[in-house]
Write a protein that holds these residues in place. Structure first.
Motif, PDB file in Angstrom:
ATOM      1  N   ALA A 248     -24.818  16.274   4.660  1.00  0.00           N
ATOM      2  CA  ALA A 248     -25.553  15.327   3.811  1.00  0.00           C
ATOM      3  C   ALA A 248     -24.820  14.004   3.699  1.00  0.00           C
ATOM      4  O   ALA A 248     -25.443  12.960   3.455  1.00  0.00           O
ATOM      5  CB  ALA A 248     -25.794  15.926   2.429  1.00  0.00           C
ATOM      6  N   ALA A 249     -23.522  14.005   3.917  1.00  0.00           N
ATOM      7  CA  ALA A 249     -22.741  12.770   3.837  1.00  0.00           C
ATOM      8  C   ALA A 249     -22.825  11.953   5.120  1.00  0.00           C
ATOM      9  O   ALA A 249     -22.370  10.815   5.163  1.00  0.00           O
ATOM     10  CB  ALA A 249     -21.283  13.101   3.536  1.00  0.00           C
ATOM     11  N   ARG A 250     -23.431  12.507   6.153  1.00  0.00           N
ATOM     12  CA  ARG A 250     -23.504  11.828   7.457  1.00  0.00           C
ATOM     13  C   ARG A 250     -24.913  11.331   7.759  1.00  0.00           C
ATOM     14  O   ARG A 250     -25.325  11.241   8.905  1.00  0.00           O
ATOM     15  CB  ARG A 250     -23.045  12.790   8.544  1.00  0.00           C
ATOM     16  N   VAL A 251     -25.645  10.968   6.745  1.00  0.00           N
ATOM     17  CA  VAL A 251     -27.046  10.589   6.878  1.00  0.00           C
ATOM     18  C   VAL A 251     -27.213   9.333   7.729  1.00  0.00           C
ATOM     19  O   VAL A 251     -26.506   8.349   7.538  1.00  0.00           O
ATOM     20  CB  VAL A 251     -27.671  10.363   5.483  1.00  0.00           C
ATOM     21  N   GLY A 252     -28.174   9.381   8.644  1.00  0.00           N
ATOM     22  CA  GLY A 252     -28.554   8.210   9.434  1.00  0.00           C
ATOM     23  C   GLY A 252     -29.516   7.358   8.614  1.00  0.00           C
ATOM     24  O   GLY A 252     -30.733   7.429   8.792  1.00  0.00           O
ATOM     25  N   GLU A 253     -28.966   6.565   7.726  1.00  0.00           N
ATOM     26  CA  GLU A 253     -29.753   5.818   6.745  1.00  0.00           C
ATOM     27  C   GLU A 253     -30.801   4.907   7.384  1.00  0.00           C
ATOM     28  O   GLU A 253     -31.959   4.909   6.976  1.00  0.00           O
ATOM     29  CB  GLU A 253     -28.822   5.003   5.845  1.00  0.00           C
ATOM     30  N   ALA A 254     -30.405   4.141   8.383  1.00  0.00           N
ATOM     31  CA  ALA A 254     -31.354   3.204   9.010  1.00  0.00           C
ATOM     32  C   ALA A 254     -32.511   3.962   9.657  1.00  0.00           C
ATOM     33  O   ALA A 254     -33.671   3.554   9.540  1.00  0.00           O
ATOM     34  CB  ALA A 254     -30.638   2.347  10.047  1.00  0.00           C
ATOM     35  N   PHE A 255     -32.217   5.059  10.303  1.00  0.00           N
ATOM     36  CA  PHE A 255     -33.251   5.857  10.955  1.00  0.00           C
ATOM     37  C   PHE A 255     -34.215   6.444   9.928  1.00  0.00           C
ATOM     38  O   PHE A 255     -35.430   6.381  10.093  1.00  0.00           O
ATOM     39  CB  PHE A 255     -32.603   6.969  11.786  1.00  0.00           C
ATOM     40  N   LEU A 256     -33.677   7.032   8.869  1.00  0.00           N
ATOM     41  CA  LEU A 256     -34.534   7.671   7.877  1.00  0.00           C
ATOM     42  C   LEU A 256     -35.329   6.675   7.042  1.00  0.00           C
ATOM     43  O   LEU A 256     -36.390   7.008   6.531  1.00  0.00           O
ATOM     44  CB  LEU A 256     -33.704   8.566   6.956  1.00  0.00           C
ATOM     45  N   SER A 257     -34.825   5.469   6.906  1.00  0.00           N
ATOM     46  CA  SER A 257     -35.516   4.450   6.110  1.00  0.00           C
ATOM     47  C   SER A 257     -36.699   3.836   6.842  1.00  0.00           C
ATOM     48  O   SER A 257     -37.575   3.252   6.226  1.00  0.00           O
ATOM     49  CB  SER A 257     -34.541   3.338   5.712  1.00  0.00           C
ATOM     50  N   ARG A 258     -36.712   3.954   8.161  1.00  0.00           N
ATOM     51  CA  ARG A 258     -37.777   3.330   8.946  1.00  0.00           C
ATOM     52  C   ARG A 258     -39.071   4.124   8.801  1.00  0.00           C
ATOM     53  O   ARG A 258     -39.098   5.335   8.933  1.00  0.00           O
ATOM     54  CB  ARG A 258     -37.358   3.264  10.421  1.00  0.00           C
ATOM     55  N   LYS A 259     -40.133   3.422   8.508  1.00  0.00           N
ATOM     56  CA  LYS A 259     -41.463   4.035   8.438  1.00  0.00           C
ATOM     57  C   LYS A 259     -42.361   3.191   9.338  1.00  0.00           C
ATOM     58  O   LYS A 259     -42.687   2.057   9.019  1.00  0.00           O
ATOM     59  CB  LYS A 259     -41.982   4.046   7.007  1.00  0.00           C
ATOM     60  N   ASP A 260     -42.733   3.759  10.456  1.00  0.00           N
ATOM     61  CA  ASP A 260     -43.505   3.019  11.446  1.00  0.00           C
ATOM     62  C   ASP A 260     -45.002   3.122  11.169  1.00  0.00           C
ATOM     63  O   ASP A 260     -45.489   4.135  10.680  1.00  0.00           O
ATOM     64  CB  ASP A 260     -43.222   3.572  12.845  1.00  0.00           C
ATOM     65  N   SER A 261     -45.712   2.058  11.525  1.00  0.00           N
ATOM     66  CA  SER A 261     -47.172   2.095  11.481  1.00  0.00           C
ATOM     67  C   SER A 261     -47.652   2.749  12.770  1.00  0.00           C
ATOM     68  O   SER A 261     -46.887   2.920  13.719  1.00  0.00           O
ATOM     69  CB  SER A 261     -47.734   0.677  11.386  1.00  0.00           C
ATOM     70  N   ARG A 262     -48.909   3.079  12.812  1.00  0.00           N
ATOM     71  CA  ARG A 262     -49.451   3.701  14.024  1.00  0.00           C
ATOM     72  C   ARG A 262     -49.354   2.733  15.202  1.00  0.00           C
ATOM     73  O   ARG A 262     -48.970   3.127  16.304  1.00  0.00           O
ATOM     74  CB  ARG A 262     -50.892   4.133  13.792  1.00  0.00           C
ATOM     75  N   ILE A 263     -49.659   1.465  14.977  1.00  0.00           N
ATOM     76  CA  ILE A 263     -49.566   0.473  16.059  1.00  0.00           C
ATOM     77  C   ILE A 263     -48.117   0.289  16.484  1.00  0.00           C
ATOM     78  O   ILE A 263     -47.814   0.253  17.671  1.00  0.00           O
ATOM     79  CB  ILE A 263     -50.192  -0.875  15.618  1.00  0.00           C
TER      80      ILE A 263
END
Length: 190
Positions: A162-177
């Motif tokens: 849990a201390a090694r979280v990929g913050e940038a990856f998990l924060s990204r929410k892509d649209s369908r396009i």
């Protein structure tokens, strides 16, 4: 949705992380960037720093997508969850922990089956098979559920991740396009 009852109680931070991993896997599937097994494997690998590149995670999971190469057998989302558990639970001394890994695989399988009534893709999608969008949404839910199950299993046994979280990856929410554009970029750049 807590669909895996583990003996170990997870903390509030871990619960939030599990929710984020669940959402990211679902988003990767819904935006059509990745298929079921790939979305689960990539989400957990990146989100918990599994050490594989995105290309490696996709390559490992790709054969399991769409029920093992569209055979209709084992659910691809469950397959991706099993692969991710193997990656994280077997990373250190895999030969010593093989029995534990197999036991975890059975527990994950049984939890998924208890939650959804089956593990066979043909059975899981029977009611939505002829409705493309309903089928797609149904499988997105299975993908998110499988990611959550695997994350619970992994964090219960390896809470230090849990201390090694990929913050940038998990924060990204892509649209369908955005997802379609990203998928095209991957297809033509690799």
């Amino acid at each position: 949705m807590n669909i895996l009852n583990l003996n170990k109680k997870l903390g509030a931070g871990e619960e939030v992380l599990i929710g984020r991993l669940r959402e990211r896997a679902g988003n990767l599937y819904l935006t059509r960037q990745l298929l079921c097994a790939e979305a689960v494997m990539v989400s957990l690998n990146h989100g918990l720093d599994g050490g594989l590149s995105e290309s490696q995670a996709v390559a490992v999971a790709a054969p399991f997508c769409a029920a093992m190469g569209e055979s209709g057998c084992l659910c691809g989302a469950l397959s991706g969850a099993e692969l991710a558990c193997g990656l994280f639970l077997g990373k250190e001394r895999p030969y010593r922990h093989r029995r534990e890994i197999r036991d975890s695989a059975k527990a994950l399988h049984d939890a998924f089956k208890a939650a959804h009534g089956a593990t066979c893709c043909r059975v899981l999608t029977r009611s939505v098979r002829h409705e493309k969008e309903a089928h797609f949404r149904h499988c997105a839910g299975l993908t998110a559920d499988a990611a959550e199950l695997a994350a619970r299993m992994i964090l219960a046994r390896r809470p230090e991740l849990a201390a090694r979280v990929g913050e940038a990856f998990l924060s990204r929410k892509d649209s369908r396009i955005g997802g379609v554009l990203r998928r095209l970029l991957h297809r033509f750049s690799n």
